[in-house]
Write a protein that holds these residues in place. Structure first.
Motif, short mmCIF file in Angstrom:
data_model
loop_
_atom_site.label_atom_id
_atom_site.label_comp_id
_atom_site.label_asym_id
_atom_site.label_seq_id
_atom_site.Cartn_x
_atom_site.Cartn_y
_atom_site.Cartn_z
N PRO A 35 -4.93 5.83 -0.73
CA PRO A 35 -4.91 5.21 0.44
C PRO A 35 -6.07 4.30 0.93
O PRO A 35 -7.28 4.56 0.96
CB PRO A 35 -4.94 6.45 1.55
N GLY A 36 -5.96 3.10 1.41
CA GLY A 36 -6.97 2.01 1.81
C GLY A 36 -7.50 1.39 0.74
O GLY A 36 -8.02 0.13 1.01
N ARG A 37 -7.19 1.44 -0.51
CA ARG A 37 -7.68 0.65 -1.44
C ARG A 37 -7.08 -0.78 -1.48
O ARG A 37 -7.46 -1.60 -1.56
CB ARG A 37 -7.53 1.08 -3.01
N LEU A 38 -5.73 -0.74 -1.68
CA LEU A 38 -4.92 -1.88 -1.46
C LEU A 38 -5.19 -2.97 -0.23
O LEU A 38 -5.54 -3.88 -0.33
CB LEU A 38 -3.29 -1.89 -1.51
N THR A 39 -5.54 -1.99 0.96
CA THR A 39 -5.68 -2.75 2.32
C THR A 39 -7.07 -3.30 2.07
O THR A 39 -7.25 -4.39 2.43
CB THR A 39 -5.50 -1.47 3.55
N ARG A 40 -7.94 -2.77 1.55
CA ARG A 40 -9.37 -2.92 1.66
C ARG A 40 -9.43 -4.14 0.65
O ARG A 40 -10.05 -5.25 1.19
CB ARG A 40 -10.47 -1.92 1.07
N ASP A 41 -8.92 -4.41 -0.51
CA ASP A 41 -9.04 -5.50 -1.32
C ASP A 41 -8.26 -6.66 -0.73
O ASP A 41 -8.69 -7.60 -0.85
CB ASP A 41 -8.23 -5.33 -2.52
N TYR A 42 -7.13 -6.53 -0.12
CA TYR A 42 -6.24 -7.58 0.40
C TYR A 42 -7.36 -8.31 1.67
O TYR A 42 -7.35 -9.61 1.75
CB TYR A 42 -5.13 -6.98 1.18
N LEU A 43 -8.00 -7.31 2.45
CA LEU A 43 -8.61 -7.87 3.65
C LEU A 43 -9.82 -8.63 3.31
O LEU A 43 -10.17 -9.44 3.74
CB LEU A 43 -9.00 -6.77 4.62
N ASN A 44 -10.41 -8.23 1.72
CA ASN A 44 -11.58 -8.65 1.34
C ASN A 44 -11.31 -9.78 0.60
O ASN A 44 -12.25 -10.57 -0.10
CB ASN A 44 -12.40 -7.75 0.50
N LEU B 206 -2.76 -0.88 17.14
CA LEU B 206 -4.06 -0.72 16.30
C LEU B 206 -5.21 -1.70 16.87
O LEU B 206 -6.25 -1.60 17.05
CB LEU B 206 -3.83 -1.29 14.68
N SER B 207 -4.46 -2.85 17.01
CA SER B 207 -5.33 -4.28 17.95
C SER B 207 -5.96 -3.69 19.27
O SER B 207 -7.20 -3.86 19.46
CB SER B 207 -4.81 -5.30 17.99
N LEU B 208 -5.35 -2.91 19.98
CA LEU B 208 -6.00 -2.21 21.16
C LEU B 208 -6.65 -1.15 20.83
O LEU B 208 -7.86 -1.18 21.48
CB LEU B 208 -4.59 -1.85 22.03
N LEU B 209 -6.46 -0.41 20.03
CA LEU B 209 -7.22 0.85 19.53
C LEU B 209 -8.67 0.49 19.15
O LEU B 209 -9.78 0.98 19.33
CB LEU B 209 -6.55 1.90 18.68
N GLU C 75 -4.70 -8.59 10.35
CA GLU C 75 -5.48 -7.92 9.47
C GLU C 75 -4.84 -6.36 10.00
O GLU C 75 -4.47 -5.45 8.86
CB GLU C 75 -7.03 -7.70 9.81
N HIS C 76 -4.72 -6.47 11.35
CA HIS C 76 -3.96 -5.04 11.43
C HIS C 76 -2.48 -5.11 11.11
O HIS C 76 -1.97 -3.86 10.83
CB HIS C 76 -3.78 -5.13 13.36
N MET C 77 -1.76 -6.25 10.98
CA MET C 77 -0.38 -6.12 10.49
C MET C 77 -0.60 -5.74 8.88
O MET C 77 0.36 -4.79 8.47
CB MET C 77 0.12 -7.41 10.28
N VAL C 78 -1.78 -6.09 8.08
CA VAL C 78 -1.77 -5.78 6.94
C VAL C 78 -1.75 -4.05 6.68
O VAL C 78 -1.22 -3.41 6.01
CB VAL C 78 -2.92 -6.35 6.01
N ILE C 79 -2.81 -3.56 7.66
CA ILE C 79 -3.03 -2.16 7.72
C ILE C 79 -1.49 -1.44 8.05
O ILE C 79 -1.17 -0.44 7.52
CB ILE C 79 -4.02 -1.74 8.73
N ALA C 80 -1.03 -2.11 9.02
CA ALA C 80 0.30 -1.43 9.38
C ALA C 80 1.39 -1.62 8.39
O ALA C 80 2.16 -0.54 8.25
CB ALA C 80 0.83 -2.41 10.64
N PHE C 81 1.60 -2.71 7.84
CA PHE C 81 2.66 -2.79 6.49
C PHE C 81 2.42 -1.42 5.48
O PHE C 81 3.21 -0.86 5.09
CB PHE C 81 2.39 -4.07 5.71
N HIS C 82 0.89 -1.30 5.19
CA HIS C 82 0.60 -0.30 4.04
C HIS C 82 1.02 1.07 4.68
O HIS C 82 1.63 1.74 3.92
CB HIS C 82 -0.63 -0.43 3.67
N VAL C 83 0.64 1.22 5.73
CA VAL C 83 0.69 2.54 6.55
C VAL C 83 2.15 3.07 6.72
O VAL C 83 2.84 4.05 6.51
CB VAL C 83 0.03 2.86 7.57
#
Length: 445
Positions: free
Chosen positions: A199-208, A336-339, A349-357
């Motif tokens: 978890p998080g690897r795809l998201t981190r790479d996409y955001l980077n 996520l954007s509010l939190l 970027e929050h959409m990318v996280i939401a898609f993966h989760v």
């Protein structure tokens, strides 16, 4: 030790390229940075900071951003450091094939780091060169993908292979499909395995910005959605008519099918339905009354009941509900954007996280939760409920680890945020998704 060879013809004939197992990556440190706790394969010191070549697994374990992902090819011939022409020869051969190459010269051997997805093409090219065969002399032509001029087997601009007449055949299409399904280093399987187990690897790479190596977030979601589309209905996502309306309307439908005991009917009548029912119940009553009046006008003995409308609604509900499930993703992104407002990240970027989760949640529900339910139904498995409880908590853990690795949050922050995200998902499902679902199905029926 063998004697170094300087004659170019001898070097080319005996270089015998060897592909090392594993994946190697370039990572970079800040000026004066201490070397990472990993087996360093190569290092270059520059004023801007050191560059290290390490195994991909070490980079992942240490959370180091990856600059380049490579296969490592060693030319096993003992080349003289003063030899002239070897590097130029294999560099030209690889360049003609559209393969980039980073060269590390050792005291005994030359080492080539090529893009991991072109490892086999590079080996083939080098073996042709070693056998002193021409490396596929091809005429210049325009790349079918990007239009750039290409003279080798691959386009130097976009990397696509030269399009040939054989690519039009069914055998090519079937081979491509077979290769993608069976090659566990393909984007499909790499993305799925990392989505499930890292978890998080795809998201981190996409955001980077490291995106070419993975399937896009929405493509993974659509893949999970196809699986969900053919899976048995999930109550929280696909509600039948009686679960969308208040108790009195529910009773009208159920009493047409069976006799309801008075005490059960009294309890049903007190059910207020969904949050939207205070408005939408009126819509349903007016529609049923209008259709009933139309049926009586056409035939005095005709009638149209709430049960008739429920059947029409339930006939459209499964397909519409499964198409609308994507509504949960922007809901999660908004939460996520509010939190995480102090982080000032883009909504995308929050959409990318939401898609993966949420994609993981779909796989969790369809494959694991429904799989456990299937086993329990057939075998009466006594561990069903404890395991079901653990699987229900799995999305919180997954969400926290994704936030931790993709946004560099501490566990103290990530886990409460993940819990709040799941709570927001549930509330969004109840307040927004169920209304959108009902309103669209109502408009179509």
């Amino acid at each position: 030790m063998s004697q170094p060879i300087s004659d170019l013809a001898t070097l080319l004939a005996s270089m015998q390229p060897e592909l090392r197992p594993g994946v190697f990556v370039y990572v970079r440190g800040a000026p004066g940075a201490v070397a990472p706790e990993a087996a360093i394969e190569a290092m270059v010191e520059e004023p801007e900071g050191p560059t290290w070549v390490i195994a991909e697994a070490d980079a992942e374990r240490l959370g180091l951003p990856v600059l380049f992902r490579a296969a490592w090819i060693t030319l096993t011939v003992h080349s003289d450091l003063a030899a002239c022409g070897l590097t130029a020869a294999f560099s030209k051969a690889l360049a003609d094939a559209g393969i980039s190459c980073n060269v590390l010269a050792g005291a005994v051997h030359d080492h080539l780091l090529v893009p991991i997805e072109q490892a086999q093409a590079a080996m083939h090219c080098l073996q042709q060169l070693s056998a002193q065969q021409p490396v596929s002399p091809l005429t210049e032509s325009a790349c079918a993908n990007c239009g750039a001029t290409m003279s080798g087997a691959f386009c130097a601009a976009c990397g696509q292979a030269r399009f040939v007449e054989a690519d039009r055949r069914l055998s090519h299409l079937l081979k491509q499909a077979f290769d993608n399904l069976t090659d566990f280093d393909s984007r499909l399987w790499r993305s799925l395995l990392n989505l499930w187990f890292r978890p998080g690897r795809l998201t981190r790479d996409y955001l980077n910005g490291r995106r070419q190596f993975w399937m896009p977030p929405i493509s993974l979601f659509l893949l999970a959605n196809v699986l969900y589309f053919f899976a048995p209905a999930i109550t929280d996502f696909e509600l039948p008519f009686v679960d969308q309306v208040p108790g009195p309307l529910m009773l009208e439908v159920l009493q047409a099918e069976r006799t309801i005991p008075p005490d059960e009917a009294a309890r049903m009548a007190e059910n207020s339905g969904q949050m939207h029912s205070r408005w939408t119940a009126k819509w349903v009553k007016e529609r049923v009354a209008a259709r009933d009046a139309g049926a009586k006008a056409a035939d005095p003995s005709g009638h149209y009941t709430m049960a008739d409308y429920a059947r029409a609604y339930d006939a459209r509900s499964p397909d519409i509900s499964k198409l609308l499930i994507i509504v949960h993703v922007p809901i999660m992104a908004l939460v996520l954007s509010l939190l995480l407002l102090p982080l000032r990240r883009y909504f995308a970027e929050h959409m990318v996280i939401a898609f993966h989760v949420f994609t993981f949640i779909l796989f969790d529900v369809v494959l694991l939760v429904q799989g456990m339910a299937w086993l329990a139904e057939r075998w009466g498995w006594p561990l069903y409920y404890p395991i079901l409880g653990a699987l229900s908590l799995l999305p919180i853990w997954y969400g926290a680890e994704t936030l931790r690795k993709s946004l560099d949050l501490s566990a103290i922050v990530a886990y409460p945020v993940a819990f709040a995200l799941m709570l927001g998902l549930v509330l969004g499902n109840i307040s927004i998704y169920r209304f959108v679902q009902f309103a669209l199905i109502f408009a179509l029926t």
